[in-house]
Motif scaffolding. Structure first.
Motif, short mmCIF file in Angstrom:
data_model
loop_
_atom_site.label_atom_id
_atom_site.label_comp_id
_atom_site.label_asym_id
_atom_site.label_seq_id
_atom_site.Cartn_x
_atom_site.Cartn_y
_atom_site.Cartn_z
N CYS A 106 -0.06 3.46 3.69
CA CYS A 106 0.78 2.68 4.99
C CYS A 106 1.34 1.51 4.64
N CYS A 148 -6.82 -1.40 -0.11
CA CYS A 148 -6.12 -1.60 1.36
C CYS A 148 -6.70 -2.09 2.48
N CYS A 158 -5.32 -0.12 5.66
CA CYS A 158 -5.47 0.93 6.60
C CYS A 158 -7.26 1.69 5.92
N CYS A 192 0.83 -0.77 0.30
CA CYS A 192 -0.21 0.29 -0.64
C CYS A 192 1.52 1.66 -0.21
#
Ligand SMILES: [Zn+2]
Length: 64
Positions: free
Chosen positions: A13, A30, A33, A10
């Motif tokens: 994050c 994702c 997050c 990602c």
């Protein structure tokens, strides 16, 4: 290249728990997050062709 390359992490994050989004091609979600994002292939860079094979630099010369 059809722009279907899959991201490994990602971009927000850094987690690896990515899954394709139903938003369409290149869309990913994702799970870590809860962000959704889209990847798209823009094209090849012209960079790298700037220097000829004869070694001549074709960058702007500041001495002019
Ligand atoms: Zn994330």
């Amino acid at each position: 290249m059809s722009g279907r390359a899959a991201p490994f992490y990602c971009p927000y994050c850094g987690d690896e728990d990515l899954r394709p989004s139903e938003e369409g091609h290149g869309s990913w979600e994702c799970a870590a997050c809860n962000r959704a994002f889209k990847l798209s292939f823009l094209g090849l860079l012209a960079r790298g062709l700037q220097r000829g094979e004869d070694g001549t630099a074709r960058e702007g010369n500041p001495k002019s």
